[in-house]
Design an enzyme around this catalytic site. Structure first.
Site, PDB file in Angstrom:
ATOM      1  CD  GLU A 116     -22.091 -29.805  -4.444  1.00 39.23           C
ATOM      2  OE1 GLU A 116     -23.248 -30.024  -4.853  1.00 39.23           O
ATOM      3  OE2 GLU A 116     -21.088 -30.394  -4.895  1.00 39.23           O
ATOM      4  CD  GLU A 136     -21.675 -28.173  -9.476  1.00 39.22           C
ATOM      5  OE1 GLU A 136     -20.929 -28.593  -8.578  1.00 39.22           O
ATOM      6  OE2 GLU A 136     -22.192 -27.022  -9.447  1.00 39.22           O
TER       7      GLU A 136
END
Length: 262
Positions: A116, A136
């Site tokens: 990210e 995730e």
């Protein structure tokens, strides 16, 4: 009575300048450069330094020890620490409106929040051994530091969903083929190549660089007519700038321009 020197405290984020480029290094190799609260604050401060200093034109974000970042420090999170900075998001970067271009130099894994961080940068240079993943979902979470927001804007829907729903990793070559990476270089050369790319960007007019970032950020979320209206304002301001006049003179005189950011 003798005294002994105390070791310098660990600094999770280091910065150094090279010309108009600020190199920002996540320096927690013992934790695979995972982001804890102190590191997030350090990254936010480094980006604020980049934007505030008129002599700095471009930032390069990298990680120490052959690892970009393993994302959130889960041990720190279990202690109740937050890796987000209010108003700036994860690692002090992913939701921040950084005015100047930021280049990621990726060696090794960029997993979870590390990926990210790369997605939050404007350009990405990756070593051949770099790997990118948003795992995730395997931990009962989603890629909430920008992964589920930015990835579908960078690659086709079905490809973005495959990476987000499976959590699988892609290597640098596949990331390049997907359009997630600008350049792939030999292992150990990502920082050098990213700094060279950043220097190339830094040689351009700083006001124009800022206008490019603002327009690209705006244009994806407004109707085309509104984007063109905003662009006309940007162009009008640039045409009245000292840098535009200097750029025209330098072109006519066949020399490199001397930008002042005014």
């Amino acid at each position: 009575m003798s005294s002994s020197a105390q070791p310098a405290p660990e600094t999770p984020v280091r910065t150094h300048r090279t010309g108009g480029v600020l190199v920002i290094t996540i320096d927690r190799p013992h934790a695979r450069n995972a982001i804890d609260a102190e590191c997030a604050r350090g990254l936010a401060a480094a980006c604020e330094q980049l934007d505030a200093d008129p002599d700095l034109r471009v930032g390069v974000l990298t990680g120490a020890g052959g690892v970009f970042s393993a994302g959130m420090d889960l041990k720190a999170a279990a202690r109740g620490e937050s890796a987000a900075v209010p108003g700036r998001g994860f690692a002090g970067i992913t939701e921040a409106a950084i005015a100047k271009p930021l280049v990621a130099a990726v060696e090794g894994p960029a997993f979870g929040g590390g990926f990210e961080l790369a997605l939050a940068c404007d350009l990405v240079v990756a070593a051949e051994g770099a790997r990118f993943a948003l795992p995730e979902v395997r931990r009962g979470l989603i890629a909430g530091g920008g992964g589920v927001v930015r990835l579908p804007r960078r690659v086709p829907y079905h490809l973005a969903m495959e990476l987000l729903l499976t959590g699988r990793a892609v290597d640098a070559a596949e990331a390049r083929s997907l359009g997630l990476v600008n350049r792939v270089v030999a292992d150990g050369e990502a920082l050098s190549a990213a700094t060279g790319l950043a220097a190339q960007v830094a040689g351009n007019a700083p006001l124009a660089l800022g206008a490019v970032k603002r327009m690209v950020a705006l244009s994806g979320g407004v109707p085309e007519a509104d984007a063109f209206a905003a662009q006309r304002q940007e162009v009008r301001a640039l045409l009245g700038s000292a840098d535009f006049a200097e750029g025209a003179r330098a072109f006519a005189e066949k020399r490199e321009p001397d930008w002042t950011g005014r």
